[in-house]
Motif scaffolding. Structure first.
Motif, PDB file in Angstrom:
ATOM      1  N   LEU A   5      -6.697  -5.337  -7.589  1.00  0.00           N
ATOM      2  CA  LEU A   5      -5.682  -6.265  -8.054  1.00  0.00           C
ATOM      3  C   LEU A   5      -4.432  -5.979  -7.238  1.00  0.00           C
ATOM      4  O   LEU A   5      -4.051  -4.821  -7.076  1.00  0.00           O
ATOM      5  N   PHE A   7      -0.247  -6.874  -6.405  1.00  0.00           N
ATOM      6  CA  PHE A   7       0.966  -7.393  -7.040  1.00  0.00           C
ATOM      7  C   PHE A   7       2.186  -7.061  -6.200  1.00  0.00           C
ATOM      8  O   PHE A   7       2.145  -6.187  -5.341  1.00  0.00           O
ATOM      9  N   ILE A  17       3.951  -4.887  -1.581  1.00  0.00           N
ATOM     10  CA  ILE A  17       2.707  -5.461  -2.081  1.00  0.00           C
ATOM     11  C   ILE A  17       1.775  -4.275  -2.245  1.00  0.00           C
ATOM     12  O   ILE A  17       1.512  -3.540  -1.288  1.00  0.00           O
TER      13      ILE A  17
END
Length: 69
Positions: A5, A7, A17
């Motif tokens: 994942l 973000f 990031i």
């Protein structure tokens, strides 16, 4: 590929990031760290490229190619 994942994280000094394992096991990976503000990012369908839009005094878009794979 669903294994991570990703973000956007922000501090006063940088935008990152970061990717973390989807199963919660293992270390996180900082994929990119910039002094600019990253507004949005996307991976290419094959997962080999990362595109992001950053905000500086002007706006632009950048594509990063993973040449290692």
């Amino acid at each position: 590929d669903g294994q991570y994942l990703a973000f956007i994280g922000r501090t006063d000094m940088a935008t990152t990031i970061t990717a973390v394992p989807a199963n919660g096991k293992g270390p996180s990976k900082t994929l990119l760290a910039l002094p600019d503000r990253i507004r949005v990012f996307r991976f290419s369908p094959d997962g080999k490229n990362l595109a992001y839009v950053r905000e500086t005094r002007t706006r632009d878009a950048v594509v990063i190619t993973n040449k290692g794979n």
